[in-house]
Design an enzyme around this catalytic site. Sequence first.
Site, PDB file in Angstrom:
ATOM      1  N   THR A   1       3.173   7.788   0.376  1.00 48.11           N
ATOM      2  CA  THR A   1       1.700   7.094  -0.079  1.00 48.11           C
ATOM      3  C   THR A   1       1.667   6.904  -1.356  1.00 48.11           C
ATOM      4  O   THR A   1       2.299   7.649  -2.345  1.00 48.11           O
ATOM      5  CB  THR A   1       0.648   7.921   0.504  1.00 48.11           C
ATOM      6  OG1 THR A   1      -0.368   7.135   0.384  1.00 48.11           O
ATOM      7  CG2 THR A   1       0.464   9.319  -0.312  1.00 48.11           C
TER       8      THR A   1
ATOM      9  N   ARG B   1      -3.672  13.395  -9.656  1.00 44.02           N
ATOM     10  CA  ARG B   1      -4.375  13.730  -8.484  1.00 44.02           C
ATOM     11  C   ARG B   1      -3.309  14.020  -7.219  1.00 44.02           C
ATOM     12  O   ARG B   1      -2.459  12.793  -7.137  1.00 44.02           O
ATOM     13  CB  ARG B   1      -5.357  12.985  -7.970  1.00 44.02           C
ATOM     14  CG  ARG B   1      -6.064  13.195  -6.816  1.00 44.02           C
ATOM     15  CD  ARG B   1      -5.547  12.512  -5.426  1.00 44.02           C
ATOM     16  NE  ARG B   1      -6.284  12.407  -4.438  1.00 44.02           N
ATOM     17  CZ  ARG B   1      -5.856  12.082  -3.077  1.00 44.02           C
ATOM     18  NH1 ARG B   1      -4.535  11.273  -3.229  1.00 44.02           N
ATOM     19  NH2 ARG B   1      -6.509  11.938  -2.252  1.00 44.02           N
TER      20      ARG B   1
ATOM     21  N   SER C   1       0.903  -1.103   0.018  1.00 43.27           N
ATOM     22  CA  SER C   1       0.125  -0.181   0.065  1.00 43.27           C
ATOM     23  C   SER C   1       0.879   1.212   0.057  1.00 43.27           C
ATOM     24  O   SER C   1       0.340   2.373  -0.192  1.00 43.27           O
ATOM     25  CB  SER C   1      -0.908  -0.081   1.128  1.00 43.27           C
ATOM     26  OG  SER C   1      -0.441   0.118   2.278  1.00 43.27           O
TER      27      SER C   1
ATOM     28  N   THR D   1      -3.424  10.356   7.971  1.00 43.29           N
ATOM     29  CA  THR D   1      -3.924   9.347   6.773  1.00 43.29           C
ATOM     30  C   THR D   1      -5.318   9.282   6.600  1.00 43.29           C
ATOM     31  O   THR D   1      -5.874   9.645   7.820  1.00 43.29           O
ATOM     32  CB  THR D   1      -3.327   7.888   7.375  1.00 43.29           C
ATOM     33  OG1 THR D   1      -3.573   6.965   6.403  1.00 43.29           O
ATOM     34  CG2 THR D   1      -3.812   7.452   8.719  1.00 43.29           C
ATOM     35  N   GLY D   2      -5.758   8.640   5.496  1.00 41.37           N
ATOM     36  CA  GLY D   2      -7.270   8.683   5.233  1.00 41.37           C
ATOM     37  C   GLY D   2      -7.225   9.516   3.854  1.00 41.37           C
ATOM     38  O   GLY D   2      -6.526   9.707   3.262  1.00 41.37           O
TER      39      GLY D   2
ATOM     40  N   THR E   1      -0.904   5.076   3.601  1.00 45.57           N
ATOM     41  CA  THR E   1       0.208   6.231   3.902  1.00 45.57           C
ATOM     42  C   THR E   1       0.856   5.806   5.161  1.00 45.57           C
ATOM     43  O   THR E   1       0.141   5.371   6.131  1.00 45.57           O
ATOM     44  CB  THR E   1      -0.855   7.473   4.146  1.00 45.57           C
ATOM     45  OG1 THR E   1      -1.423   7.796   2.982  1.00 45.57           O
ATOM     46  CG2 THR E   1       0.154   8.509   4.406  1.00 45.57           C
TER      47      THR E   1
HETATM   48  C1  SD4 Z   1      -4.289  10.406   0.174  1.00 47.51           C
HETATM   49  N1  SD4 Z   1      -4.124  10.470   2.279  1.00 47.51           N
HETATM   50  O1  SD4 Z   1      -3.644  10.257  -0.960  1.00 47.51           O
HETATM   51  C2  SD4 Z   1      -3.732   9.789   1.293  1.00 47.51           C
HETATM   52  C3  SD4 Z   1      -4.307   8.206   1.307  1.00 47.51           C
HETATM   53  C4  SD4 Z   1      -4.320   7.632   2.718  1.00 47.51           C
HETATM   54  O2  SD4 Z   1      -4.844   5.917   4.193  1.00 47.51           O
HETATM   55  O3  SD4 Z   1      -3.937   7.994   3.638  1.00 47.51           O
HETATM   56  N2  SD4 Z   1      -4.976   6.612   2.760  1.00 47.51           N
HETATM   57  O4  SD4 Z   1      -5.114  10.952   0.052  1.00 47.51           O
END
Ligand code: SD4
Length: 330
Positions: free
Chosen positions: A204, A214, A86, A237-238, A186
């Site tokens: 990430t 993006r 990931s 993260t998210g 991330t």
């Molecule tokens: C993003 N914040 O590219 C990252 C993705 C992520 O857990 O953290 N996912 O939006």
Amino acid sequence: MNMSRRKFVGGAAAGLLGVNVLPAAEDGQSKPNMTPGEMPLIISTWPFGKAANDEALKVLLAGGSRLDAVEQGIWITETDDQGQHSVGLGGRPNAAGVVQLDSCIMDGPGHRAGSVAALEGIRHPISAARRVMEKTKHVMLVGEGARLFALEEGLESVEVDSHQLYEKWQKQRLKPSPARAENHDTIALLVLAADGNIAGGCSTSGLAGKLPGRVGDSPIIGSGLYVDNEVGAAGATGVGENVMRYCGSFLIVELMRQGLSPTEACQEAIRRIARMDPKGLDLSINFIALDKHGRCGAAGTDKNFQYAVATRSRSGVLENPGLGKAGSGK
Ligand code: SD4
């Protein structure tokens, strides 16, 4: 440790002193119950952060710098044989089947930062970010420019089979994606070194299936990561879109400056964002933070957001109950 609020979920021995109990991080109720000041202190996102923390700690205990600790810790997660598939080139492809990587690094002393976004074919984006910080007058390079810079710097490049990745993406998009650790991509890793200086990094492959080009929150200073050597640091993260519209990590550091503990600051930032955002708490955003006093904490909207903490004597994974319900947040 208040087990009802902060559940210990695993703590394989750090391999350092053979102790497998986590530090009792402060519980977010203004009652710090860990021993503040245990330094070095390392915190990172998700259970896969534990291996990164252990590596970062090893670097520090061997006399390496805080930036080496951040970089080499994150290398562990970026190396695609770690099983989490990931972060790094083993990460999730975009809608065109291409893995585009985002990363940044920040150093407290001097308030320096470096960042790369939409970077293709480079094994360790965190190293590219560090080179941007240390070798250029800039803070951020993107896309092909970032890739060419990384190549000029002699960073390892990898031939990626985009056809295979496209197939992988087609399969992935058919699967439901609840907000679980394996669906996240991330690592944010924060280091408070023994001398009291702070550094952090973030890496990430971004949200799976994102539009080509993006850029998420992770390489944006103040959103996916922020370090202030006087106060502390935070990382995210998210769903990046739900972090970068609010400068999430900067907000948390500023809340700590006002006197909130790391956990309280993470919780307050989420509450403030949720008050403003039409989606309320259905945001899928999670934060980690540490402060200058050697305290650390986290909060998230994801149910049971897990993060990893390491000190000289202890290393393991902690679980946060979550302020919202698990959801895609998109
Ligand atoms: C993003 N914040 O590219 C990252 C993705 C992520 O857990 O953290 N996912 O939006």
